[in-house]
Design a protein around this motif. Structure first.
Motif, PDB file in Angstrom:
ATOM      1  N   GLU A   2       8.151  62.538  -1.837  1.00 39.12           N
ATOM      2  CA  GLU A   2       6.758  62.133  -1.638  1.00 39.12           C
ATOM      3  C   GLU A   2       5.842  62.573  -2.772  1.00 39.12           C
ATOM      4  OE1 GLU A   2       3.276  62.846   1.736  1.00 39.12           O
ATOM      5  OE2 GLU A   2       5.386  62.996   2.292  1.00 39.12           O
ATOM      6  N   GLN A   3       6.105  63.771  -3.311  1.00 40.08           N
ATOM      7  CA  GLN A   3       5.202  64.305  -4.327  1.00 40.08           C
ATOM      8  C   GLN A   3       5.259  63.530  -5.643  1.00 40.08           C
ATOM      9  OE1 GLN A   3       7.863  65.803  -3.045  1.00 40.08           O
ATOM     10  NE2 GLN A   3       9.011  66.996  -4.562  1.00 40.08           N
ATOM     11  N   TRP A   6       2.793  59.207  -6.326  1.00 38.23           N
ATOM     12  CA  TRP A   6       1.530  58.874  -7.002  1.00 38.23           C
ATOM     13  C   TRP A   6       1.719  58.777  -8.512  1.00 38.23           C
ATOM     14  CZ3 TRP A   6      -2.627  56.435  -5.989  1.00 38.23           C
ATOM     15  CH2 TRP A   6      -3.711  56.487  -6.885  1.00 38.23           C
ATOM     16  N   GLU A 253      -5.806  59.007  -5.574  1.00 34.64           N
ATOM     17  CA  GLU A 253      -4.709  59.900  -5.182  1.00 34.64           C
ATOM     18  C   GLU A 253      -4.993  60.530  -3.811  1.00 34.64           C
ATOM     19  OE1 GLU A 253      -2.175  63.747  -6.914  1.00 34.64           O
ATOM     20  OE2 GLU A 253      -3.972  63.028  -7.956  1.00 34.64           O
ATOM     21  N   TYR A 257      -2.375  60.051  -0.640  1.00 33.70           N
ATOM     22  CA  TYR A 257      -1.685  61.129   0.071  1.00 33.70           C
ATOM     23  C   TYR A 257      -2.322  61.441   1.429  1.00 33.70           C
ATOM     24  CZ  TYR A 257       1.461  62.082  -3.767  1.00 33.70           C
ATOM     25  OH  TYR A 257       2.452  61.972  -4.718  1.00 33.70           O
TER      26      TYR A 257
END
Length: 265
Positions: A2-3, A6, A253, A257
C-alpha cells in the motif's frame, strides 16, 4: 504494498506513458480523457498497416473487444502477437465474453499471446475459463467478483497473466496472491465504459511500473477513489463523468490514502 501506490500515481504524471488503446467506439473519448487526466498519453490506432509499429512505440497496449468486427479482429491479433514477440506489456479486456461464439473464438486466439493482464467482470472471467457461461448479460456481469475466483486462478496459471476481476470489490490474482480493493460506488455503473476506463488506466500503469501487481492495484484503487470523491459533487451519472476526470487530475496523496480500501491474502 500500500505504501508504494501513491508513488506509482506520481510516476504516471512524470513519465507520461504512451498507451496504445485498441478500444471500442462507445468509450474512446472517455478513456482518452481519463488517461490524459491521470497523466498518460493515449493513442487509438486500429489500422493493420500500423498497429505493429504502434505496439513497438507505446509503453503498453490495451485490447478491448467491445465493438468487434472482422477487420478489427485481424488488427487486434496482430497487435497482441507483436506485443508478445517484443515482450511489451498488454491488457486484454474481454468485453462481453460468453455472449457469442464469435466473441469467444477471438478471445481464445488472443489468449495465445499471453496478456500481461486480463481485466474483466466476473461473468467475463468465468466465460474465458469456460465455466458457467450463463452469467453474461452483454457487457454486464450477473455474477459477483468472488464467484469468479477459481476461474481467475485457472486463467492466471494457464497463461501466466495477472487477472483482475472488477466488481463491487475488485480482486487481483496471479494464481496464488490475492489482492482485494473495495473502492468505488454503485453510481459508477451508470456511466458507460467505466470498466473500459479501468482497463485503460491499467495499461498506463503496467507500462510504467515494474511491479505489475502493484501497477494493477494502483490503477483500480485510483479509479475507485476518484469515483467516490467525484460522487460527492455530482447529482447523477452525467456530472459524475465530469467530476471524475477532475479528480483523476487533482487527487491528493491525503485523499488517496484517506480513502483506499485494500487487503492482501
Amino acid at each position: 504494498m500500500e505504501q508504494h501506490l501513491w508513488k506509482h500515481v506520481q510516476s504516471i504524471k512524470s513519465k507520461t506513458p504512451l498507451v496504445h488503446s485498441m478500444t471500442n467506439y462507445v468509450v474512446m473519448n472517455n478513456t482518452a480523457n481519463a488517461l490524459l487526466a491521470t497523466g498518460a498519453s493515449p493513442i487509438m490506432a486500429h489500422a493493420k498497416s500500423e498497429v505493429g509499429d504502434m505496439v513497438a512505440l507505446a509503453n503498453a497496449t490495451v485490447i478491448n473487444i467491445g465493438t468487434l468486427d472482422e477487420y478489427w479482429c485481424e488488427a487486434m491479433l496482430l497487435a497482441a502477437e507483436t506485443a508478445h514477440t517484443l515482450d511489451k506489456p498488454w491488457v486484454l479486456d474481454p468485453v462481453g465474453a460468453g455472449a457469442t461464439s464469435f466473441r469467444d473464438d477471438i478471445l481464445q486466439e488472443l489468449l495465445r499471446f499471453k496478456p500481461t493482464v486480463i481485466k474483466g467482470n466476473a461473468s467475463e472471467i468465468m466465460a474465458l475459463a469456460q465455466v458457467n457461461q450463463e452469467t453474461t448479460k452483454g457487457a454486464d456481469s450477473t455474477a459477483k467478483s468472488n464467484e469468479a475466483m477459481d476461474a481467475a486462478i485457472n486463467i492466471a496459471t494457464k497463461y501466466g497473466s495477472l487477472v483482475c476481476i472488477s466488481g463491487a470489490t475488485d480482486i487481483i490474482t496471479d494464481g496464488s496472491q490475492k489482492i482485494q480493493i473495495a473502492n468505488g460506488i454503485p453510481l459508477m455503473t451508470k456511466v458507460t465504459g467505466m470498466g473500459c476506463t479501468a482497463s485503460a488506466l491499467v495499461g498506463a500503469f503496467i507500462g510504467t511500473v515494474e511491479n505489475k501487481t502493484e501497477a494493477v492495484a494502483t490503477a483500480m484503487a485510483l479509479l475507485g477513489i476518484a469515483g467516490e470523491l467525484a460522487a460527492k459533487q455530482s447529482e447523477g451519472p452525467g456530472t459524475l463523468q465530469l467530476h471524475l476526470l477532475d479528480k483523476l487530475y487533482n487527487l491528493s496523496e491525503k485523499e488517496f490514502y484517506g480513502h483506499i480500501k485494500i487487503s492482501e491474502s
